[in-house]
Structures are given as C-alpha cells and as structure tokens.
Design an enzyme around this catalytic site. Structure first.
Site: not given
Length: 316
Positions: A126-127, A157
C-alpha cells in the site's frame, strides 16, 4: 520476453482486490490455473469468484500462517501473488494484533514457502507505508520515498515489505513488490469509504465523514490494479518495487458530495464525526516507473462516472 506461468497461488483471492486479479487472469490469460487460499474472514466473499470455470480456479479455505498447509499447497505452483491482509485502518487502531499476525507473520510464512519450493513471489502493498504529504505539497510518493507509516495497519505492511526485500537480498528469492493507492470498484467490502457511504444513503442515514473531510487520496479502479499486478508479475524485474496509481486525487469531501449528488441528496447530508487518530492528510502516487518500464496505463479514467455507476449498482 514475458515470464509465463501455468499455476498461480493467490492469497486472499476472495477479497476485493484479490478476486479482481483472479477474475482478470482467468478471463484474459489462457492456460493458467489459479489456486485461491483464503481464510474467509469477514472481509472475504467466495461469491467474488463464483461462476469462474472450476477447471481454472480452485478455492482452498485456510490460513497463510499455517506452514503445514503451505507445504501442501505451494509445490506445483510457479508463482505466489500475495494479496491476503488485514487492511482496515480503524480496525487496526482498535485491535492491532490480527494485523501483526496476518500481515507480518503470514508474509513470513509465505516467503519461506516460496523459498523452499522455488516459487516466484509478488507482494501486494500500500501507499500508506510512506506516511502522508501536506495538502500543499506538490510532490508524490516514488519508489525511493522513505517509509513513515502512521497506523498499526500501515506499520504492519511496511514490516512485510521489508521482509520481502530481505528475502530477495539474503536468499535470492525471485520477488517483486507493488505499492498501490486506494482502490474502488464493484465487490468492495461495505466497511470501505465509497460503498459504506452509498449504503448509508440507501438506508436513509447520513454518511459519516472524518474531521474536515479534506484528506486526499489517490484512487484507482480495482481492475486497473489487477492489470498492473499481472504486468509486474510477467514483465517486472525481480527485486524491484513498482508504485501503482492513476493520478486521480480527490478529497473525501469531494467524493462524498459526488455520491450525494448521484443519489439525489443535498451535499450537506453529512454526519461530521471526530477525526480518527493518526489520520494521514494526503497520499499521491508517481507511477511513472510502471508506465515507462512495463507499458501499463489505466483504462478506467472517468472517476466521476465510475462512482456514479457504483451508486446505482451497490446493493443494500
């Protein structure tokens, strides 16, 4: 030359993003069979892959933290595409433990299985690992941006990304990583912002909006994300990270007002609520590496029309 695959293991393939990838592969890539392993938690729905040919897709209900199960599943698969994750920020703030378990330990177990059975590995991230940007910052995240995660979710993450990189460097694992912006589209779980807002209005309730609503996100249609992942899996350079985005930045307030307009409600029909802890201000993705090196480009480019369509199609 594109890398060819015959048997792919997709973790979390009954979830929103994972199922979109499974449908894309089955419907567009001949001679590839997909095994989906999914724990079928609250956010997964086997109906997301229902109707796909049984000779092309097999569902195994199981936990990616189960090493014995992975020893049974991974042999015979030439690639693992790792979508499985706990992904809801609010839930991670209330109870971080499932995020540590699935996102960190689960990734570790999969990396070890990929190493043991010589499978190509692609990790979906994810960003949010990059933290946030100021609203007046003209910049965007790139593959070189430092990690500054804000929540238990994004921290878990970030940790999983680092594990993948370590397995590439230490063990020579054939792996890639992609960090994607916010996804939207059909089959998204009702806890997420767009479908949750639509469902609230359908029930005659005011949709909730955190803080001042000016938090900005970069948005991509889930089918464009799936195509990007396939491009990375087949054409990407092992050891590399690719950012996936569609240059589609909108504030939460802009999106909610577009939904309200599409559903015939006043733009002020909003339940303003206290902002959540650590709420990131702005995300923005520079996907030029993906476009330049792999030739990928999004095809769902009319965000307003897509959101309007979801307003009509999302069931109660």
């Amino acid at each position: 030359m594109d890398q060819k695959y015959s048997n792919i293991l997709v973790t979390g393939g009954c979830g929103f993003c994972g199922s979109a990838f499974v449908r894309f592969v089955v419907n567009n890539v001949p001679d590839v069979c997909v095994t989906v392993v999914d724990k079928l938690t609250y956010a997964a729905n086997p109906d997301n892959i229902a109707g796909l040919p049984e000779n092309k897709v097999k569902l195994v209900v199981g936990d990616i933290c189960d090493s014995d199960l992975l020893d049974q599943l991974v042999p015979g698969h030439d690639a693992i595409v790792h979508y499985a994750a706990e992904s809801h920020n609010d839930n991670s703030i209330v109870d971080p433990e499932p995020f540590v378990k699935t996102n960190i330990e689960g990734t570790y177990r999969l990396l070890e299985a990929a190493r043991k059975y010589h499978a190509r590995f692609h990790h979906i991230s994810t960003d949010e690992v990059f933290g946030d940007l100021a609203l007046d910052d003209p910049g965007s995240f790139t593959e070189e941006s430092p990690y500054r995660p804000s929540s238990p979710y994004s921290s878990s993450k970030a940790a999983s990304d680092m594990l993948v990189r370590a397995w590439v460097r230490t063990y020579g694992l054939r792996a890639t990583i992609s960090n994607c912006c916010n996804n939207y589209g059909p089959h998204q779980h009702s806890e997420k912002f767009i479908p949750h807002s639509i469902a609230c209005i359908q029930r005659g309730e005011r949709p909730k909006l955190y803080g001042d609503g000016l938090n900005v996100r970069d948005w991509i249609h889930v089918d464009d994300h799936a195509r990007a992942v396939w491009s990375i899996l087949t054409k990407g350079t092992v050891g590399e990270t690719y950012l996936i985005g569609a240059n589609c930045e909108h504030s939460n307030l802009e999106i909610l007002r577009a939904i309200l307009k599409a559903m015939g409600q006043s733009e002020d029909y909003i339940d303003w609520v206290k902002d959540r802890p650590g709420h990131d201000r702005r995300y923005a993705i520079d996907a030029s590496k993906l476009r330049r090196e792999l030739g990928w480009t999004p095809i769902h480019n009319d965000f307003a029309a897509e959101v309007s369509r979801l307003c009509c199609e999302t069931p109660l």
